[in-house]
Design a protein around this motif. Structure first.
Motif, PDB file in Angstrom:
ATOM      1  N   PRO A 179      -3.556   6.751   4.328  1.00 15.53           N
ATOM      2  CA  PRO A 179      -5.129   7.079   4.443  1.00 15.53           C
ATOM      3  C   PRO A 179      -5.185   8.271   5.061  1.00 15.53           C
ATOM      4  CG  PRO A 179      -4.511   5.396   5.788  1.00 15.53           C
ATOM      5  CD  PRO A 179      -3.232   5.694   5.492  1.00 15.53           C
TER       6      PRO A 179
ATOM      7  N   TRP B 147      -5.781   8.846  -1.571  1.00 11.86           N
ATOM      8  CA  TRP B 147      -6.391   7.837  -0.977  1.00 11.86           C
ATOM      9  C   TRP B 147      -7.788   7.914  -0.710  1.00 11.86           C
ATOM     10  CZ3 TRP B 147      -9.083   7.655   4.020  1.00 11.86           C
ATOM     11  CH2 TRP B 147      -9.374   7.146   4.864  1.00 11.86           C
TER      12      TRP B 147
ATOM     13  N   GLU C  65       0.879  -1.115   0.355  1.00 12.23           N
ATOM     14  CA  GLU C  65       0.402  -0.005   0.083  1.00 12.23           C
ATOM     15  C   GLU C  65       0.846   1.000   0.309  1.00 12.23           C
ATOM     16  OE1 GLU C  65      -2.999   2.558  -1.220  1.00 12.23           O
ATOM     17  OE2 GLU C  65      -3.524  -0.034  -0.431  1.00 12.23           O
TER      18      GLU C  65
ATOM     19  N   ARG D 115     -10.520   5.396  -2.563  1.00 12.92           N
ATOM     20  CA  ARG D 115     -12.087   4.957  -1.857  1.00 12.92           C
ATOM     21  C   ARG D 115     -13.202   4.765  -1.911  1.00 12.92           C
ATOM     22  NH1 ARG D 115     -12.217   7.619   4.512  1.00 12.92           N
ATOM     23  NH2 ARG D 115     -13.115   9.124   2.679  1.00 12.92           N
TER      24      ARG D 115
ATOM     25  N   ASP E 234      -0.590   4.096  -0.692  1.00  9.27           N
ATOM     26  CA  ASP E 234      -1.826   5.383  -0.238  1.00  9.27           C
ATOM     27  C   ASP E 234      -1.440   5.429   1.192  1.00  9.27           C
ATOM     28  OD1 ASP E 234      -2.392   6.954  -2.797  1.00  9.27           O
ATOM     29  OD2 ASP E 234      -3.854   5.231  -2.840  1.00  9.27           O
TER      30      ASP E 234
END
Length: 164
Positions: free
Chosen positions: A48, A53, A44, A57, A46
């Motif tokens: 949060p 992100w 990952e 999402r 990205d």
């Protein structure tokens, strides 16, 4: 196609450290280098809360981050993209050598980094037609490879991979 050499070995053998020390020596000889890192896990990049992100999402299958001196793309995949397609689609033609890390399978020339203090035997043998060399990482802390090993690998890459 751009010449490729794959640095392979068990996790913790010192592949990344070796590549970090190898790249400057190859560049000293005037070559432009690209790297491709294979990750067997679901990495990952990205973070949060960051805009990219949030875009993913929200449902974007592809997110591109662009600035005046960098470009990155995050794309959701249904199947893994093979190395030749990554090279063809994402690496510019002005590159002289691609060093990959972690591509244990495939038909690219390979140099194995082997750490005998941690592993009982190398992944490959010199009988494997794609293995050019096995480098033993004798350091316990993985911090430094022998300068002669690096020079020998640069010479080998220059004669067996780049000049091929």
């Amino acid at each position: 196609m751009i010449p490729v050499v794959s640095m392979v070995g068990n996790s913790g053998s010192g592949k990344t450290t070796f590549i970090e020390q190898l790249i400057p020596k190859i560049k000293e000889r005037g070559y432009k280098v690209a790297t491709i890192k294979h990750d067997a896990h679901n990495f990952e990049i990205d973070k949060p809360g960051k805009d990219s992100w949030k875009h993913r999402r929200a449902g974007a299958e592809t997110v591109v981050l662009s600035s005046q001196n960098k470009l990155a793309m995050i794309r959701e995949l249904k199947t893994e993209v093979d190395l030749d397609h990554i090279i063809e689609d994402y690496i510019s033609d002005d590159i002289d050598l691609i060093i990959t890390e972690g591509y244990k399978t495939g038909n690219k020339p390979k140099i194995e980094i082997f750490r005998p203090a941690k592993f009982s035997k190398p992944l490959f043998t010199l009988d494997d037609e794609d293995i050019l060399m096995i480098i033993e990482n004798k350091e316990n802390d993985k911090s430094q490879f022998n300068k002669e090993d690096i020079k020998q690998v640069v010479n080998l890459i220059e004669t067996k991979v780049i000049s091929k």
